[in-house]
Design a protein around this motif. Sequence first.
Motif, PDB file in Angstrom:
ATOM      1  N   GLY A 139       0.826  -1.206   0.000  1.00 52.80           N
ATOM      2  CA  GLY A 139       0.000   0.000   0.000  1.00 52.80           C
ATOM      3  C   GLY A 139       0.861   1.256   0.000  1.00 52.80           C
ATOM      4  O   GLY A 139       2.097   1.197  -0.095  1.00 52.80           O
ATOM      5  N   GLU A 168      -8.456  -1.494   4.942  1.00 51.96           N
ATOM      6  CA  GLU A 168      -9.227  -0.689   3.999  1.00 51.96           C
ATOM      7  C   GLU A 168      -9.081   0.734   4.518  1.00 51.96           C
ATOM      8  O   GLU A 168      -9.343   1.003   5.700  1.00 51.96           O
ATOM      9  N   LYS A 224     -11.304   1.377  12.517  1.00 53.79           N
ATOM     10  CA  LYS A 224      -9.931   1.556  13.010  1.00 53.79           C
ATOM     11  C   LYS A 224      -9.938   1.696  14.542  1.00 53.79           C
ATOM     12  O   LYS A 224      -9.062   1.161  15.215  1.00 53.79           O
ATOM     13  N   CYS A 236      -1.853   8.518  13.247  1.00 49.38           N
ATOM     14  CA  CYS A 236      -1.250   9.545  12.392  1.00 49.38           C
ATOM     15  C   CYS A 236      -2.300  10.357  11.630  1.00 49.38           C
ATOM     16  O   CYS A 236      -3.406   9.883  11.375  1.00 49.38           O
TER      17      CYS A 236
HETATM   18  P1  NAD Z   1      -3.589   1.691   1.395  1.00 54.45           P
HETATM   19  O1  NAD Z   1      -5.037   1.524   1.120  1.00 54.45           O
HETATM   20  O2  NAD Z   1      -2.750   2.440   0.426  1.00 54.45           O
HETATM   21  O3  NAD Z   1      -2.902   0.264   1.590  1.00 54.45           O
HETATM   22  C1  NAD Z   1      -3.513  -0.782   2.291  1.00 54.45           C
HETATM   23  C2  NAD Z   1      -2.776  -2.072   1.971  1.00 54.45           C
HETATM   24  O4  NAD Z   1      -3.375  -3.120   2.750  1.00 54.45           O
HETATM   25  C3  NAD Z   1      -2.861  -2.489   0.502  1.00 54.45           C
HETATM   26  O5  NAD Z   1      -1.607  -2.908   0.030  1.00 54.45           O
HETATM   27  C4  NAD Z   1      -3.859  -3.641   0.517  1.00 54.45           C
HETATM   28  O6  NAD Z   1      -3.652  -4.587  -0.534  1.00 54.45           O
HETATM   29  C5  NAD Z   1      -3.597  -4.239   1.891  1.00 54.45           C
HETATM   30  N1  NAD Z   1      -4.761  -4.993   2.414  1.00 54.45           N
HETATM   31  C6  NAD Z   1      -6.049  -4.577   2.461  1.00 54.45           C
HETATM   32  N2  NAD Z   1      -6.815  -5.555   2.973  1.00 54.45           N
HETATM   33  C7  NAD Z   1      -6.000  -6.589   3.268  1.00 54.45           C
HETATM   34  C8  NAD Z   1      -6.210  -7.887   3.830  1.00 54.45           C
HETATM   35  N3  NAD Z   1      -7.426  -8.322   4.187  1.00 54.45           N
HETATM   36  N4  NAD Z   1      -5.129  -8.686   3.999  1.00 54.45           N
HETATM   37  C9  NAD Z   1      -3.872  -8.279   3.640  1.00 54.45           C
HETATM   38  N5  NAD Z   1      -3.634  -7.091   3.070  1.00 54.45           N
HETATM   39  C10 NAD Z   1      -4.687  -6.248   2.896  1.00 54.45           C
HETATM   40  O7  NAD Z   1      -3.517   2.346   2.842  1.00 54.45           O
HETATM   41  P2  NAD Z   1      -2.446   3.377   3.435  1.00 54.45           P
HETATM   42  O8  NAD Z   1      -2.908   4.742   3.145  1.00 54.45           O
HETATM   43  O9  NAD Z   1      -1.084   2.937   3.056  1.00 54.45           O
HETATM   44  O10 NAD Z   1      -2.672   3.119   4.998  1.00 54.45           O
HETATM   45  C11 NAD Z   1      -1.927   2.114   5.688  1.00 54.45           C
HETATM   46  C12 NAD Z   1      -2.362   2.108   7.145  1.00 54.45           C
HETATM   47  O11 NAD Z   1      -2.120   3.381   7.721  1.00 54.45           O
HETATM   48  C13 NAD Z   1      -3.845   1.816   7.337  1.00 54.45           C
HETATM   49  O12 NAD Z   1      -3.972   1.000   8.467  1.00 54.45           O
HETATM   50  C14 NAD Z   1      -4.462   3.189   7.595  1.00 54.45           C
HETATM   51  O13 NAD Z   1      -5.587   3.083   8.397  1.00 54.45           O
HETATM   52  C15 NAD Z   1      -3.319   3.883   8.305  1.00 54.45           C
HETATM   53  N6  NAD Z   1      -3.267   5.358   8.128  1.00 54.45           N
HETATM   54  C16 NAD Z   1      -3.323   5.916   6.888  1.00 54.45           C
HETATM   55  C17 NAD Z   1      -3.198   7.310   6.775  1.00 54.45           C
HETATM   56  C18 NAD Z   1      -3.227   7.980   5.422  1.00 54.45           C
HETATM   57  O14 NAD Z   1      -3.263   9.225   5.355  1.00 54.45           O
HETATM   58  N7  NAD Z   1      -3.166   7.265   4.306  1.00 54.45           N
HETATM   59  C19 NAD Z   1      -3.049   8.101   7.917  1.00 54.45           C
HETATM   60  C20 NAD Z   1      -3.023   7.466   9.167  1.00 54.45           C
HETATM   61  C21 NAD Z   1      -3.109   6.094   9.272  1.00 54.45           C
END
Ligand code: NAD
Length: 354
Positions: free
Chosen positions: A11, A84, A163, A186
């Motif tokens: 991701g 997700e 979450k 974050c």
């Molecule tokens: P993203 O959607 O880009 O990536 C998510 C990844 O998880 C993908 O590679 C997907 O294939 C994988 N995934 C989804 N369901 C899965 C499952 N059942 N089994 C295995 N893999 C699975 O998300 P991101 O933006 O990189 O966020 C990553 C984490 O950071 C998440 O937990 C999100 O809640 C958290 N987060 C994101 C942000 C942001 O601004 N993007 C900020 C704070 C926290």
Amino acid sequence: MRKILVTGGAGFIGSAVVRQFISETPHSVVNVDKLTYSGNLESLKSVSKDPRYYFEHVDICDGEALQRVFETHKPDCVMHLAAESHVDRSISGPSEFIRTNIVGTYTLLEASRNYWVSLAPEKKQSFRFHHISTDEVYGSLGNEGFFTEETPYSPNSPYSASKASSDHLVRAWHHTYGLPVVTTNCSNNYGPYHFPEKLIPLMILNAMKGRPLPVYGKGENIRDWLYVEDHARALRLVLDRGKIGESYNIGGGNEKTNLEVVHTVCSILDELLPSDSPHASLITFVKDRPGHDYRYAIDASKIENELGWIPLETFESGIRKTVEWYISNAEWVDHVTSGEYRNWIENHYEKGIS
Ligand code: NAD
Ligand code: DAU
């Protein structure tokens, strides 16, 4: 040298974490990813041939597969990013969010606990389960104040509720079973390799193509932006030095209204890719997101004071780098927008041509 099991490593944020581990440390990484629509192995091209990088195409809801992964790789710690992640999708279809973010986190916690109890004392003591979460669990702020680690949970969307549930499960697995956990919450990340459903990459790519720039409501909602590489460095620091059972807020101190963000993207594009009319003329106000949180803002003093983390990018430097990255990475962008990145696993991995 440690072996780190990273979930969601294909991701946006997970791939930044994996790239940093492989290029800046001696550690090995096991990337456990189901490759949903947002998982993209092309984001890992620069490190995927490294002998310290392993890929496991596994769903975190599959307990048996996770057990095999733990037995095969015997990791020293877990960083859990798989989720997700898109609020709008959680509004139109919450079920995958309940499944992956809640049931998946539970399944991963159980697989981690079963593995952890079997470890020899020294490895057992140094094991960590690092849960990566969001500031959205705290709900929405008015014009004043900041989220601290003591702010009560008040999630508003199906995404943030899922979450928040996962954060509570992680906390309970520490309190009840003694699993050595640490959690980070974050703010909004931006930077290279961001899937173009999220505000910043969507605006960059639409503006580059002369398409409308859909701003929800009046564009007055405020987010606190952090460059993804700064987040990845913070995560590595918390994994190394965070106190067991504690949570750490991470944020860039870059509060901007959505309209300010979109105008900034447009003016950088006016400079780098001049066109007949200013890119900002593409801004189109559209129906607001249901239950749209007004403002997020992080008080990051705990991670700054206790662990010495500070972000290296300002919003101005980070957003310019980001726009430049999307302009000069046409292949990655084309494969994502055409859907061709979905074939990467068949074409490259499963035929053994990593
Ligand atoms: P993203 O959607 O880009 O990536 C998510 C990844 O998880 C993908 O590679 C997907 O294939 C994988 N995934 C989804 N369901 C899965 C499952 N059942 N089994 C295995 N893999 C699975 O998300 P991101 O933006 O990189 O966020 C990553 C984490 O950071 C998440 O937990 C999100 O809640 C958290 N987060 C994101 C942000 C942001 O601004 N993007 C900020 C704070 C926290
Ligand atoms: O705060 C951390 C969270 O930030 C993460 O936990 C989430 O995984 C991540 O997706 C992000 O959530 P947001 O909902 O804040 O991000 P998004 O990019 O979807 O939207 C940012 C803001 O821009 C938000 O106020 C909604 C608005 N927006 C978004 C899109 C996609 C628009 O105005 N137009 C759009 O087309």
